[in-house]
Design a protein around this motif. Structure first.
Motif, short mmCIF file in Angstrom:
data_model
loop_
_atom_site.label_atom_id
_atom_site.label_comp_id
_atom_site.label_asym_id
_atom_site.label_seq_id
_atom_site.Cartn_x
_atom_site.Cartn_y
_atom_site.Cartn_z
N PRO A 22 0.83 -1.21 0.00
CA PRO A 22 0.00 0.00 0.00
C PRO A 22 0.87 1.26 0.00
CG PRO A 22 0.00 -1.03 2.17
CD PRO A 22 0.76 -1.95 1.27
N ASP A 23 0.26 2.36 -0.39
CA ASP A 23 0.98 3.64 -0.42
C ASP A 23 1.46 4.05 0.97
OD1 ASP A 23 0.53 3.76 -3.11
OD2 ASP A 23 -1.30 4.95 -2.93
N GLU A 24 0.70 3.67 1.97
CA GLU A 24 1.09 4.02 3.34
C GLU A 24 2.41 3.37 3.73
OE1 GLU A 24 -0.70 3.67 7.90
OE2 GLU A 24 -1.90 3.02 6.17
N ALA A 25 2.63 2.13 3.27
CA ALA A 25 3.89 1.43 3.57
C ALA A 25 5.07 2.12 2.90
CB ALA A 25 3.79 -0.03 3.12
N LYS A 77 5.30 5.29 2.16
CA LYS A 77 5.56 6.52 2.92
C LYS A 77 6.31 6.22 4.20
CE LYS A 77 1.54 9.12 1.23
NZ LYS A 77 0.24 9.72 1.60
N ASN A 78 5.99 5.08 4.82
CA ASN A 78 6.70 4.69 6.05
C ASN A 78 8.18 4.43 5.77
OD1 ASN A 78 4.38 4.89 7.58
ND2 ASN A 78 3.88 2.71 7.42
N GLN A 123 9.84 7.83 5.30
CA GLN A 123 9.99 8.51 6.59
C GLN A 123 11.07 7.86 7.43
OE1 GLN A 123 6.10 8.42 8.33
NE2 GLN A 123 5.23 9.94 6.89
#
Length: 656
Positions: A287-290, A292-293, A296
């Motif tokens: 997922p896109d959230e992963a 971004k993690n 970061q």
């Protein structure tokens, strides 16, 4: 006189035709413009689209596919007539194609449920007759044959002509009919029929066997397999070792009629649609959230990148304490380098190979099993239970015909092949994997079958030394592995269980802390260790999105180190070949990917050198690394690296 069933069939064909005109008009136009009228043309229909367009029709197709799939094909032929009559299409060079087949894809549809998308081992009688989807790996691929598919017969009594098809389930050709199917006259009881000349139709035919993935099975489960029949445009689409999803109709295959022999019914799938999933990597969804993690995470460790790297490495086999060098080697091997083509057109492999040589109880098998979990596609085997045929490919005879059945290296194509107890393999069996490791192919010449299969796989081996490890002797003597085989491994780590009281105290405290309560504040368990799924996503992401390039500085460092090793190659002649230079490049690429970069810097080149130094029994650069078994995560890895870098660069400058 029209029968009631004829009216229903016509309604179904009209409904299918409306759907094709609405959703697949461009494909039909392309087929009409194709020059060859004798080819078989597929049109892939998403079941979800049909379900949205006409739910009753979709459920009818799902529950009775053998009756309604021919109606779909007939609708495709009718749609061609409609398009040919359009004013804007009349000027084109086009011709009607009679061999158009509708292929039903159930991807993303409500059919993907355990009931209609079962594993091969759970196929039962209740699945017979419905549109069934199975997922597996091709383990056997038969030869492409020609089969009599259609013959027109005429009844001598009522002159009725009708088509006769073969029984695919029995593997027999067309049988002459025994009764007249005419609906015009109920009293026709003709038993004598003559075939019409030039009415025979032949089609391509191939039988393959697929096996359920061992990664989806529990311990102790035996993987089941099922035969699949491919026809027309589906033949020769897949080969042994491919991952496939097959949609078709489940039927039963029976043996020929033999006297006093029980007729066994074996399940067989008559395929309607086949999709290769080798390149889809559908198991790993990022997922896109992963993403971004990940970004970061590296922005947080921008000032101390090696501390961030070590935070990732602590998630590798967390049940094993320490062994920093091994965890780094396993990670770099799984990530691998970048495949490139040299000036002569020869492909240089990007996959790395790793061999762990160690005393019993040093955690070799633990690393093998964890690496298999991290890989998207993996096969685990042991040297004692593997022959050359089981590792590469074997020829089997089925029904009087020779077929090739894929072995472990072919099934692991594009993934990881873990071989435990490497020393237990016979010398002849070990020699068969030479080509598979370097050229990444397996050349076969068995039973008249001459071919080449692809094995783009990473080999991860583990072996015990022969008796007590003697540091004075070369690695080939201690492991009984030949020099050519050792040179194919990018990293060979030797784990010697030397008696170290301080290390034993640390390890025992760690193990007791896992079993019960932590023994002290310094032994508190890590809370920021990456999970298995997060590691899988990270490794897959960096392999797909980063293609690192060597800088001038990194090229100079790697070249100087290679020359230094060649000068002191008396003890490691089997390892210091040109393959070592390629190994250094692959490891530097892998380290750059691990560090989330597209450029191979000095840090990556030095890290690759440290990995190779760890795999040498005598180091060309003295005191840079110690025993790989006792290597632990340092508190300040960036400061430690600065000292190692200074020492290595001094040695390399002396070479230049």
């Amino acid at each position: 006189m029209m029968q009631p069933g004829d009216c229903d069939d016509r309604d179904d064909i009209d409904a299918f035709a409306r759907f094709l005109i609405t959703h697949h008009s461009p494909q039909l136009r392309s087929i009409l413009l194709s020059p060859d009228p004798n080819l078989h043309y597929p049109i892939v229909v998403e079941f979800a689209e049909l379900l949205e367009f006409d739910p009753p029709l979709a459920h009818l197709l799902f529950s009775h596919p053998s009756d309604h799939l021919p109606h779909f094909d007939e609708a495709a032929r009718r749609c061609q007539d409609v398009i040919l009559q359009e004013p804007d299409f009349s000027g084109h060079k086009s011709s009607k194609k009679y061999h158009v087949h509708i292929r039903i894809s159930t991807a993303g549809s409500p059919l993907e449920s355990p009931e209609t998308f079962p594993s091969i081992g759970r196929v039962r009688v209740r699945h017979r007759g419905i549109l069934l989807t199975l997922k597996g790996t091709v383990i056997r691929s038969g030869a492409i044959k020609m089969i009599e598919w259609e013959q027109i017969y005429e009844c001598r009594k009522c002159k009725h002509r009708f088509k006769v098809h073969p029984e695919l389930e029995s593997g027999k050709s067309i049988k002459p009919p025994t009764s007249c199917p005419s609906r015009r006259s109920k009293s026709c009881e003709g038993t004598y029929f003559i075939p019409i000349e030039d009415s025979k139709v032949c089609q391509d035919f191939q039988e393959i066997k697929i096996q359920e993935s061992t990664q989806l099975l529990g311990v102790g489960c035996i993987p089941r397999s099922i035969s699949v029949i491919l026809m027309n445009d589906l033949v020769d689409m897949v080969k042994a070792g491919d991952d496939v999803i097959v949609t078709g109709i489940l039927s039963a295959k029976w043996s020929s009629d033999l006297k006093d022999v029980r007729c066994d019914l074996d399940p067989i799938l008559l395929a309607d649609f086949v999709r290769r999933t080798n390149d889809l990597k559908s198991e790993i969804d990022i997922p896109d959230e992963a993403i971004k993690n990940f970004e970061q995470f590296w922005s947080h460790y921008k000032a101390t990148p090696l501390r961030g790297r070590n935070a990732i490495l602590q998630g590798i086999c967390p049940q094993v304490f320490g062994l920093f060098t091994v965890k780094l080697a396993v990670t770099l091997t799984l990530i691998g380098g970048v495949q490139h083509v040299d000036a002569s057109g020869t492909k240089v492999r990007g996959e790395s190979h790793l061999l762990l040589v160690g005393d019993p109880g040093t955690g070799k098998s633990q690393f093998l099993k964890f690496a298999a979990k991290l890989s998207n596609r993996s096969v685990i085997t042991t040297g004692l239970g593997s022959t050359s045929a089981g590792l590469t490919v074997t020829a089997v005879k089925d029904g009087g015909e020779w077929m090739l059945e894929a072995g472990a290296l072919v099934l692991a194509d594009g993934g990881l092949c873990c071989i435990d107890e490497f020393d237990s393999m016979r010398e002849h069996d070990r020699a068969t994997i030479h080509e598979a490791m370097e050229q990444q192919t397996i050349s076969v010449a068995k039973a008249g079958l001459v071919t080449t299969l692809s094995t783009r796989t990473t080999v991860f081996g583990a072996t015990n030394p022969k008796g007590q490890y003697d540091p004075i002797q070369p690695l080939s003597v201690n492991t009984t592995l030949s020099g050519p085989l050792l040179s194919r491994f990018d990293i060979v780590l030797v784990l010697l269980d030397t008696k170290n009281p301080e290390w034993d105290a640390i390890v025992s405290s760690h193990i007791l802390g896992i079993k019960g309560e932590p023994r002290s504040e310094s032994d508190e368990p890590e809370t920021n260790i990456w999970s298995l799924m997060m590691l899988r996503r990270y490794i897959y992401y960096v392999k797909e999105h980063f293609k690192p390039v060597l800088t001038k500085e990194s090229e100079r460092i790697i070249s100087s180190y290679y020359q230094l090793q060649r000068r002191s190659a008396t003890h490691n002649a089997a390892r210091t070949t040109v393959r070592m230079l390629e190994s250094l490049i692959r490891l530097a690429h892998a380290h750059a990917r691990l560090m989330f970069r597209n450029e191979v810097t000095r840090l990556d080149a030095i890290a690759a050198i440290l990995c190779v130094e760890s795999s040498m029994t005598t180091s060309a650069i003295v005191d840079t690394v110690g025993n790989a078994l006792h290597s632990n995560f340092t508190d300040n890895p960036d400061e430690e690296y600065a000292k190692q870098e200074e020492l290595i660069l001094e040695k390399l400058i002396a070479v230049e």
